[in-house]
Design a protein around this motif. Structure first.
Motif, mmCIF file in Angstrom:
data_model
loop_
_atom_site.group_PDB
_atom_site.id
_atom_site.type_symbol
_atom_site.label_atom_id
_atom_site.label_comp_id
_atom_site.label_asym_id
_atom_site.label_seq_id
_atom_site.Cartn_x
_atom_site.Cartn_y
_atom_site.Cartn_z
ATOM 1 N N PHE A 441 0.634 -1.506 -0.071
ATOM 2 C CA PHE A 441 0.195 0.102 -0.118
ATOM 3 C C PHE A 441 0.782 1.366 0.017
ATOM 4 C CE2 PHE A 441 -2.781 -3.283 1.584
ATOM 5 C CZ PHE A 441 -3.730 -3.376 0.845
ATOM 6 N N GLN A 442 1.402 1.576 -1.123
ATOM 7 C CA GLN A 442 2.315 2.979 -1.659
ATOM 8 C C GLN A 442 1.272 3.659 -2.532
ATOM 9 O OE1 GLN A 442 6.102 1.396 -2.519
ATOM 10 N NE2 GLN A 442 6.196 0.255 -0.898
ATOM 11 N N LEU A 443 1.784 5.076 -2.124
ATOM 12 C CA LEU A 443 0.991 5.781 -3.260
ATOM 13 C C LEU A 443 2.238 5.953 -4.378
ATOM 14 C CD1 LEU A 443 0.166 9.041 -1.366
ATOM 15 C CD2 LEU A 443 -1.691 7.062 -1.956
ATOM 16 N N THR A 444 1.038 5.434 -6.172
ATOM 17 C CA THR A 444 1.857 5.139 -7.209
ATOM 18 C C THR A 444 1.234 5.939 -7.945
ATOM 19 O OG1 THR A 444 1.319 3.248 -7.666
ATOM 20 C CG2 THR A 444 3.425 3.002 -6.250
ATOM 21 N N ALA A 445 1.633 6.669 -9.074
ATOM 22 C CA ALA A 445 0.918 7.671 -9.796
ATOM 23 C C ALA A 445 1.342 6.744 -11.161
ATOM 24 C CB ALA A 445 1.846 9.243 -10.125
ATOM 25 N N GLU A 446 -0.102 6.825 -12.167
ATOM 26 C CA GLU A 446 -0.302 5.577 -12.807
ATOM 27 C C GLU A 446 -0.316 5.877 -14.128
ATOM 28 O OE1 GLU A 446 -0.944 1.714 -12.631
ATOM 29 O OE2 GLU A 446 0.010 1.073 -10.997
ATOM 30 N N VAL A 447 -0.078 5.929 -15.694
ATOM 31 C CA VAL A 447 -1.270 6.406 -16.672
ATOM 32 C C VAL A 447 -1.825 4.950 -16.887
ATOM 33 C CG1 VAL A 447 -1.604 6.755 -18.799
ATOM 34 C CG2 VAL A 447 0.643 7.874 -17.660
#
Length: 724
Positions: A441-447
């Motif tokens: 549960f880590q914040l990750t940015a994805e398209v």
């Protein structure tokens, strides 16, 4: 989900048999008992409870809501001021024994606080205000540092749309979660009880000792200390959360989302507080439903003129499909933000706007016919997740709304939405990234790709209204056609009866004419001259021809009156039987070329024999007399009908294109009686039989180069067979 019967360790769970003995107990009995849990199995309940408490426990009604029973100092063991929540089922009693929450009487009076909650909810004017108000009040009232609204879409994706935060937690507003982060099995935990209080305890959950005896579902879905989905524990451990409150929210009876409260400290919510929170959830769910219904109603009124024009277009058009193709309004106006649509109705297929190819759409609808309920409207914003071939056309149809128009799911309207590419912040790593243990549960940015804009309740209402109207129109047209068909059927039966009766009755006077002519020749033939005798013979010949006409009419009428016995018939057998009969009247046997590997033809064997008799008889009759007839019987697999058609071909005189339809009429002949014998009824009988079998017959011919009669029956099953 865990399959063993385990519970959270802050409470003790006991199962009593109908006789009042301990049948199962969680492995955390009260301290000071002097025995472990296993030693209590089979012991009477009086080992743990006083007589007064047992009387109140035994008064519990079956399947009723639990009524808390305080456990006093008079109990055989020290329950430390806890309370007992009894649940009775036919198989016995389940007791959930939990501690009472800390005294909140100075800041919390249930009746007044609930009324205050209700007043605050009614004062909000938007859904966002409503959810923010509930989050703020739950967070401050019960001491949660963070309270969030977790909306769940139709594909089980989660989204944090609202947040209360006192600054002790990182912000989660706008964060997305994947379906794998909170699976549907986790949603099932709230089907019966909407509130769950999860507290991390040293040693984790405790298992049940003994036989829970049919209380498995109660333990997993009803009690306050039931276990959460395993990923909730993983989420709490990674983010150092000590307590989580879960409150399920519903909209029109369907799960809409959750309110989650997070705390770094232990916050125990006893049954009374959980009941209060449950009521808050009910008020919030009712307000959500009302606001959505009100929004849908407002949109409904605003788009009423559009629906009226669409219905007018359909009513004025020759067909429903023609009406749906009108540009003002377009189908794409009915459901906004759609790039294309497809219609499959009454064997007509059309597309509007940007859609996948016709083949791709038809394959998709064939798949939908197997998985979509005929009474439901199916939507998906990530089509390739359930239909993998959709990965090939995300540019036009990442999202789809399917509207079945009949109960067999063969007629459809489909709306398409293209891919909506956006950068999304997820609260977890992509499972395909194989995260290290403890770092999910880590914040990750994805398209995010492959998703369309979501389908809303307003979209579904618009589609549902059009679906209902089209079904009504189609059913009305079907009723009209049924009435016309019934009238035609009655007229047809009357015509058949009339033909049979007239033909039968005409035979009697014909027999009299022929008979009297024969008597006249025998008795008076010597007294009249040759011209008179020729006239008598002409009378007899015309009577014979008339009798044959009547016989042909009777045969044609029998086609419509005969009850069909449908079976799979061998064309080889039908042709051989027919040629044996025809060759008996030929000066030399006629050979017919039978193609190999013809399928079976489905129909009535006797009537199909009549078809081949007339077609083969004509092929012989109209072949040149200077050489043996060249006749072929075969099957074409590729043709305009799709399923294939049988044929009888000859090398005879042929039929001009302008007259190819005429030859199927009664008594229509293109040649003279002198040149070719016959009465012009055989092909009419053939066509009547083929139509009776649900098929069609047609001709391919060039004058002087022969004729080919092609036909099929429907339904029929094509089966490969080998010739002997």
């Amino acid at each position: 989900m865990p399959h063993d019967s385990s519970v959270q360790s802050y409470a003790c769970v006991i199962v009593l048999s109908p006789e009042g003995r301990i049948q199962a107990i969680s492995d955390n009995p009260p301290t000071g008992l002097g025995a472990d849990a296993g030693a209590l199995i089979g012991e009477p309940a009086s080992r743990l409870f006083s007589e007064a408490t047992l009387q109140r426990i035994n008064a519990t009604k079956t399947n009723g809501a639990p009524h808390p029973i305080p456990l006093t100092a008079g109990e055989p063991v020290d329950w430390n001021g806890w309370q007992c929540l009894p649940r009775r089922r036919p198989q016995g009693l389940l007791l959930e024994i939990e501690p009472r929450s800390a005294d909140r009487s100075q800041v919390f009076v249930p009746e007044l606080t609930l009324r205050d909650f209700n007043d605050a909810i009614e004062a909000t004017t938007t859904t966002q205000q409503l959810l923010q108000t509930v989050c703020n009040r739950l967070g401050t009232l019960f001491g949660f540092g963070r309270a969030v609204v977790f909306e769940v879409d139709q594909e089980a994706n989660g989204f944090v749309s609202t947040e209360y935060n006192d600054g002790s937690f990182p912000l989660l507003h706008g964060v997305h979660y994947r379906p794998e982060d909170f699976a549907d099995t986790g949603h099932d935990l709230y089907a019966t009880e909407s509130v769950l209080n999860v507290i991390t305890q040293p040693g984790g959950p405790v298992r049940m000792i003994g036989d829970v005896g049919g209380f498995e579902d109660v333990i997993r879905q009803c009690i306050g200390c039931r276990l959460p989905h395993p990923l909730i524990y993983a989420f709490m451990e990674e983010l150092e959360i000590k307590t989580i409150l879960s409150l399920a929210l519903y909209n029109h009876g369907e799960l809409w989302g959750f309110i989650f409260g997070h705390a770094h400290d232990t916050i125990h919510l006893d049954y009374q507080l959980r009941t209060f929170i449950h009521l808050v959830g009910s008020l919030t769910s009712q307000a959500l439903t009302y606001r959505e219904s009100d929004q849908a109603h407002r949109h409904w009124l605003a788009s009423d003129h559009l629906r009226a024009r669409m219905r007018e277009n359909i009513a004025r058009a020759t067909t429903v499909v023609e009406g749906l193709q009108q540009a003002d309004p377009s189908l794409l106006d009915v459901v906004p933000n759609t790039g294309g649509a497809a219609i499959l109705l009454e064997n007509q297929f059309v597309t509007l706007g940007a859609t996948p190819t016709a083949e791709q759409v038809l394959d998709l609808l064939a798949w939908a016919g197997k998985v979509v309920d005929s009474q439901a409207i199916y939507t998906h914003a990530h089509l390739e997740a359930v239909y993998p071939p959709a990965a090939n056309f995300t540019d036009t149809a990442s999202g789809i709304m399917l509207v079945p128009l009949n109960t067999r799911c063969t007629d459809w309207i489909a709306w398409f939405r293209p891919e909506f590419v956006e950068e999304v912040t997820y609260g977890s790593l992509n499972p395909e990234a194989q995260p290290d243990e403890g770092s999910r549960f880590q914040l990750t940015a994805e398209v995010r790709r492959g998703y369309s804009l979501p389908w809303t309740a307003v979209d579904l209402d618009a589609a549902r209204n059009l679906q209902s109207y089209i079904r009504d129109v189609v059913m009305e047209k079907y009723s009209q056609l049924s009435r016309v068909n019934h009238q035609l059927q009655m007229a047809y039966e009357e015509m058949q009866s009339f033909s049979y009766t007239v033909s039968h009755d005409l035979r009697a006077p014909l027999r009299g004419i022929d008979g009297f002519a024969e008597i006249f020749i025998e008795d008076y033939g010597a007294k009249i001259d040759a011209q008179g005798q020729a006239l008598i013979h002409t009378i007899q010949q015309n009577a014979a021809r008339m009798n044959q006409y009547i016989a042909d009419i009777l045969e044609l009428s029998r086609v419509g009156r005969t009850r069909l016995t449908v079976e799979n018939c061998s064309v080889y057998d039908l042709v051989r039987t027919t040629m044996e009969a025809l060759n008996a009247d030929q000066p030399a046997p006629v050979e017919v070329n039978l193609e190999e590997n013809m399928p079976l033809i489905r129909g009535d064997a006797q009537l199909l024999g009549v078809v081949f008799h007339h077609l083969l008889s004509n092929a012989i009759k109209y072949s040149p007399s200077t050489r043996p007839p060249e006749i072929t019987v075969g099957f074409r697999r590729s043709n305009e009908f799709g399923d294939g058609e049988f044929f009888v071909a000859d090398k005879g005189i042929g039929i001009p294109p302008l007259h190819q339809d005429r030859v199927f009429g009664m008594f229509n002949r293109l040649v003279t009686q002198h040149d070719y014998a016959g009465h012009g009824v055989g092909l009419a009988i053939v066509r009547s039989i083929i139509i009776r079998h649900g098929g069609q017959i047609r001709i391919e011919s060039q004058v002087g180069r022969g004729a080919t009669f092609l036909f099929y029956t429907d339904p029929h099953e094509l089966r490969e067979i080998k010739t002997n």
